[in-house]
Design a protein around this motif. Structure first.
Motif, PDB file in Angstrom:
ATOM      1  N   GLY A   1      -7.187  -6.440   8.906  1.00  0.00           N
ATOM      2  CA  GLY A   1      -8.299  -7.389   8.985  1.00  0.00           C
ATOM      3  C   GLY A   1      -7.805  -8.826   8.979  1.00  0.00           C
ATOM      4  N   THR A   2      -8.457  -9.648   9.779  1.00  0.00           N
ATOM      5  CA  THR A   2      -8.047 -11.043   9.912  1.00  0.00           C
ATOM      6  C   THR A   2      -8.103 -11.789   8.588  1.00  0.00           C
ATOM      7  OG1 THR A   2      -8.785 -11.113  12.206  1.00  0.00           O
ATOM      8  CG2 THR A   2      -8.550 -13.222  11.094  1.00  0.00           C
ATOM      9  N   LYS A   3      -9.057 -11.421   7.728  1.00  0.00           N
ATOM     10  CA  LYS A   3      -9.227 -12.146   6.472  1.00  0.00           C
ATOM     11  C   LYS A   3      -8.355 -11.608   5.335  1.00  0.00           C
ATOM     12  CE  LYS A   3     -13.703 -14.190   7.400  1.00  0.00           C
ATOM     13  NZ  LYS A   3     -14.941 -14.702   6.804  1.00  0.00           N
ATOM     14  N   ALA A   4      -7.489 -10.665   5.653  1.00  0.00           N
ATOM     15  CA  ALA A   4      -6.517 -10.190   4.654  1.00  0.00           C
ATOM     16  C   ALA A   4      -5.322 -11.136   4.690  1.00  0.00           C
ATOM     17  CB  ALA A   4      -6.099  -8.759   4.954  1.00  0.00           C
ATOM     18  N   TYR A   5      -5.558 -12.389   4.297  1.00  0.00           N
ATOM     19  CA  TYR A   5      -4.562 -13.448   4.469  1.00  0.00           C
ATOM     20  C   TYR A   5      -3.247 -13.170   3.756  1.00  0.00           C
ATOM     21  CZ  TYR A   5      -8.843 -15.835   5.875  1.00  0.00           C
ATOM     22  OH  TYR A   5     -10.022 -16.166   6.488  1.00  0.00           O
ATOM     23  N   LEU A   6      -3.332 -12.565   2.572  1.00  0.00           N
ATOM     24  CA  LEU A   6      -2.114 -12.316   1.806  1.00  0.00           C
ATOM     25  C   LEU A   6      -1.196 -11.315   2.496  1.00  0.00           C
ATOM     26  CD1 LEU A   6      -3.433 -12.197  -1.878  1.00  0.00           C
ATOM     27  CD2 LEU A   6      -2.328 -14.092  -0.674  1.00  0.00           C
ATOM     28  N   SER A   7      -1.739 -10.547   3.436  1.00  0.00           N
ATOM     29  CA  SER A   7      -0.921  -9.578   4.169  1.00  0.00           C
ATOM     30  C   SER A   7      -0.159 -10.210   5.317  1.00  0.00           C
ATOM     31  CB  SER A   7      -1.803  -8.440   4.707  1.00  0.00           C
ATOM     32  OG  SER A   7      -2.190  -7.567   3.670  1.00  0.00           O
ATOM     33  N   TRP A   8      -0.840 -11.014   6.154  1.00  0.00           N
ATOM     34  CA  TRP A   8      -0.205 -11.444   7.402  1.00  0.00           C
ATOM     35  C   TRP A   8       0.294 -12.892   7.417  1.00  0.00           C
ATOM     36  CZ3 TRP A   8      -2.302 -15.450  10.192  1.00  0.00           C
ATOM     37  CH2 TRP A   8      -3.649 -15.753   9.976  1.00  0.00           C
ATOM     38  N   VAL A   9      -0.308 -13.761   6.614  1.00  0.00           N
ATOM     39  CA  VAL A   9       0.093 -15.177   6.646  1.00  0.00           C
ATOM     40  C   VAL A   9       1.536 -15.395   6.183  1.00  0.00           C
ATOM     41  CG1 VAL A   9      -0.382 -17.475   5.697  1.00  0.00           C
ATOM     42  CG2 VAL A   9      -2.276 -16.022   6.448  1.00  0.00           C
ATOM     43  N   PRO A  10       2.072 -14.618   5.227  1.00  0.00           N
ATOM     44  CA  PRO A  10       3.410 -14.934   4.717  1.00  0.00           C
ATOM     45  C   PRO A  10       4.531 -14.917   5.751  1.00  0.00           C
ATOM     46  CG  PRO A  10       2.289 -13.434   3.231  1.00  0.00           C
ATOM     47  CD  PRO A  10       1.438 -13.534   4.446  1.00  0.00           C
TER      48      PRO A  10
ATOM     49  N   ILE B   1       6.803 -16.818   3.243  1.00  0.00           N
ATOM     50  CA  ILE B   1       6.523 -17.989   2.419  1.00  0.00           C
ATOM     51  C   ILE B   1       5.962 -17.621   1.053  1.00  0.00           C
ATOM     52  CG2 ILE B   1       6.233 -19.569   4.348  1.00  0.00           C
ATOM     53  CD1 ILE B   1       3.222 -19.213   4.141  1.00  0.00           C
ATOM     54  N   TRP B   2       5.625 -16.371   0.862  1.00  0.00           N
ATOM     55  CA  TRP B   2       5.301 -15.884  -0.476  1.00  0.00           C
ATOM     56  C   TRP B   2       5.467 -14.365  -0.488  1.00  0.00           C
ATOM     57  CZ3 TRP B   2       0.703 -18.556   1.622  1.00  0.00           C
ATOM     58  CH2 TRP B   2      -0.212 -17.701   2.218  1.00  0.00           C
ATOM     59  N   SER B   3       5.094 -13.725  -1.580  1.00  0.00           N
ATOM     60  CA  SER B   3       5.302 -12.286  -1.723  1.00  0.00           C
ATOM     61  C   SER B   3       4.526 -11.508  -0.660  1.00  0.00           C
ATOM     62  CB  SER B   3       4.851 -11.824  -3.120  1.00  0.00           C
ATOM     63  OG  SER B   3       5.622 -12.454  -4.116  1.00  0.00           O
ATOM     64  N   VAL B   4       5.134 -10.401  -0.217  1.00  0.00           N
ATOM     65  CA  VAL B   4       4.497  -9.548   0.778  1.00  0.00           C
ATOM     66  C   VAL B   4       4.246  -8.173   0.168  1.00  0.00           C
ATOM     67  CG1 VAL B   4       5.473 -10.760   2.752  1.00  0.00           C
ATOM     68  CG2 VAL B   4       6.744  -8.871   1.723  1.00  0.00           C
ATOM     69  N   PHE B   5       3.286  -7.455   0.739  1.00  0.00           N
ATOM     70  CA  PHE B   5       2.954  -6.118   0.249  1.00  0.00           C
ATOM     71  C   PHE B   5       3.957  -5.097   0.790  1.00  0.00           C
ATOM     72  CE2 PHE B   5      -1.362  -8.127   0.191  1.00  0.00           C
ATOM     73  CZ  PHE B   5      -1.548  -8.053  -1.185  1.00  0.00           C
ATOM     74  N   ASP B   6       4.287  -4.117  -0.059  1.00  0.00           N
ATOM     75  CA  ASP B   6       5.229  -3.073   0.347  1.00  0.00           C
ATOM     76  C   ASP B   6       4.750  -2.336   1.589  1.00  0.00           C
ATOM     77  OD1 ASP B   6       6.648  -3.799  -1.856  1.00  0.00           O
ATOM     78  OD2 ASP B   6       6.255  -1.979  -3.016  1.00  0.00           O
ATOM     79  N   ARG B   7       3.450  -2.188   1.714  1.00  0.00           N
ATOM     80  CA  ARG B   7       2.922  -1.411   2.840  1.00  0.00           C
ATOM     81  C   ARG B   7       3.014  -2.176   4.162  1.00  0.00           C
ATOM     82  NH1 ARG B   7      -1.793  -3.342   0.188  1.00  0.00           N
ATOM     83  NH2 ARG B   7      -3.006  -4.764   1.517  1.00  0.00           N
ATOM     84  N   ASP B   8       3.091  -3.503   4.087  1.00  0.00           N
ATOM     85  CA  ASP B   8       3.066  -4.311   5.309  1.00  0.00           C
ATOM     86  C   ASP B   8       4.447  -4.550   5.898  1.00  0.00           C
ATOM     87  OD1 ASP B   8       0.294  -4.579   5.028  1.00  0.00           O
ATOM     88  OD2 ASP B   8       0.504  -6.397   3.808  1.00  0.00           O
ATOM     89  N   ALA B   9       5.448  -4.758   5.045  1.00  0.00           N
ATOM     90  CA  ALA B   9       6.782  -5.128   5.523  1.00  0.00           C
ATOM     91  C   ALA B   9       7.375  -4.103   6.489  1.00  0.00           C
ATOM     92  CB  ALA B   9       7.714  -5.364   4.335  1.00  0.00           C
ATOM     93  N   PRO B  10       7.293  -2.775   6.199  1.00  0.00           N
ATOM     94  CA  PRO B  10       7.858  -1.816   7.155  1.00  0.00           C
ATOM     95  C   PRO B  10       7.177  -1.858   8.514  1.00  0.00           C
ATOM     96  CG  PRO B  10       7.530  -0.781   5.012  1.00  0.00           C
ATOM     97  CD  PRO B  10       6.834  -2.103   4.957  1.00  0.00           C
TER      98      PRO B  10
END
Length: 466
Positions: free
Chosen positions: A451-460, A403-412
């Motif tokens: 971390g649970t509060k790293a919303y920009l990483s997991w919410v998308p 639903i928005w941009s994701v970090f390069d480190r998270d997608a793989p």
């Protein structure tokens, strides 16, 4: 269902996603017609393909000296003739035994069948009130949630200036908390999902969200009270969430799989198209997928990478693949949502309008590991027009998008864990219906790492469809 709730559901479904209606009508299954009248089914299939691929813009043959106006008028006349022929064919079908309701809007009894895999929740904001209709397997229920004014998805909306990280996090948490206490928990109460301090160790229950209006832009799948660290105060402690643009789209996705054989998987990766920054994890994602097919003797796995990833080559390969994975840039066009695109080599791209025009007979599952593939438009919130929904309308039964941009480190990492779950079985064909659970577990692992509060990483990351 009480009459007024049934009527409300039928009317809401008819008006929902109006921009998809004509395309869905042309993509309707003709299997029932073919069982009664093969010639009529073939005729309608031919007409539908022409209308889908060309619309009124078909470049019909014309004399060299004809004006542009004359050519356009000829194309328009030809299109109208085809539309009339389609409509006449529809009337012929409705005279066939068992086809009397062909292409009629679905009745409430038909819509109720969508709840076979879990509750379907249709949420409509009306002023400061949120109206909710819930479909349950074999049951029905209509409720009205508490009056509330929901926050904004974007923590920066209230000002033109950049908000400090701590303030942005607090605003986001407030919004997730409002979704939890004012929307999700009342719904859980209504469908007897007990919110308790000791939720199940393994979450198996599914729920399908069909939000409308402004709520279609909000992350219901992440609702929760994040001021409380213990389990039992977030939506994902109790259910596996999926989204649907319409109830009819879920019914279409729930149709029996095209094949009982193992899926053919297409992987497409472009790290840096023209004018875009380099994506660091695309090779890693493809390597994770490739590792599941070390010898690939049965040719179940195909790669289309970098310079080879032209629009023509990718669309050609998609026709034979049942699963497809895109590791690339995605762009959302909020002014013209059907121009939203997956970016390929150079300046080439696959736009949403291309996806909804192609015939994909084997389509089952799509993973769009690209930014903004499931981002709706705040100018057309009722239409749920984005690339991921386009994949669903093109024939895929389940789609993972962002639903928005994701970090390069998270997608793989998410891709690795999703396919690790989907392809875990040594025997038997993988099931695309496991994709929602696969993403649920993959995002759970991501939360544990960042971390649970790293919303920009997991919410998308979200799942759409069956």
């Amino acid at each position: 269902m009480v009459g007024e709730y049934g009527l409300a559901l039928e009317l809401l479904e008819r008006g929902r996603s109006a921009s998809w209606s004509q395309l869905l009508g042309l993509r309707v299954s003709l299997d029932g017609v073919r069982a009664v009248d093969v010639a009529l089914a073939d005729k309608m299939c031919d007409i539908a393909k022409i209308l889908q691929f060309t619309g009124a813009q078909h470049d019909y043959a014309s004399a060299p000296n004809e004006s542009a106006y004359a050519r356009e008028e000829m194309a328009g006349n030809r299109h109208r003739l085809l539309v009339n022929e389609w409509n006449n064919s529809v009337e012929e079908v409705r005279k066939l035994p068992g086809c009397e309701r062909f292409l009629f809007p679905k009745t409430v009894d038909e819509l109720m069948l969508a709840a076979e895999d879990g509750p379907v929740v249709v949420i409509t904001p009306v002023g400061r009130r949120t109206n909710v209709l819930i479909l349950l397997p074999g049951k029905d229920l209509g409720i009205r949630a508490k009056k509330s004014r929901l926050g904004s998805l974007d923590p920066w909306d209230e000002t033109d200036d950049w908000v400090e990280k701590d303030r942005a996090e607090a605003l986001f948490e407030d919004m997730l908390s409002e979704l939890w206490y004012k929307v999700v928990r009342p719904i859980f109460d209504a469908i007897a999902i007990a919110v308790r301090s000791n939720p199940p160790d393994v979450v198996q229950d599914r729920i399908f969200w069909c939000p409308t209006g402004e709520l279609s832009l909000l992350p219901l799948h992440a609702a929760g009270d994040y001021t409380r660290a213990e389990r039992g105060h977030k939506i994902y402690d109790f259910v596996v969430s999926s989204y649907i643009p319409t109830i009819s789209s879920l019914l279409n996705a729930q149709r029996t799989s095209n094949t009982a054989a193992a899926p053919r998987i297409l992987a497409v990766a472009v790290a840096q198209p023209t004018g875009q920054v380099h994506i660091g994890g695309t090779k890693q994602e493809i390597q994770y997928l490739r590792s599941h097919f070390p010898d690939n003797e049965d040719k179940r796995f195909e790669e289309v990478l970098e310079n080879n990833a032209t629009r023509e080559s990718v669309l050609h390969s998609m026709r034979d693949a049942s699963w497809v994975h895109f590791a690339c840039h995605g762009v959302q066009d909020v002014s013209q949502p059907t121009k939203s695109a997956l970016l390929l080599t150079g300046t080439e791209e696959i736009m949403l309008e291309n996806l909804i025009q192609i015939d994909l007979p084997q389509a089952e599952f799509a993973f769009l590991s690209a930014c903004q593939t499931a981002t709706g438009s705040d100018t057309l919130p009722e239409d749920s027009i984005h690339i991921a929904a386009g994949m669903l309308m093109a024939g895929y039964k389940g789609v993972i998008g962002t639903i928005w941009s994701v970090f390069d480190r998270d997608a793989p990492d998410v891709a690795r864990d999703v396919y690790g779950y989907l392809l875990r079985k040594k025997e038997g064909a993988p099931d695309y219906k496991d994709a929602a659970m696969a993403l649920h577990l993959a995002v759970e692992g991501l939360r544990e790492r960042v971390g649970t509060k790293a919303y920009l990483s997991w919410v998308p990351f979200i799942h759409i469809g069956s």
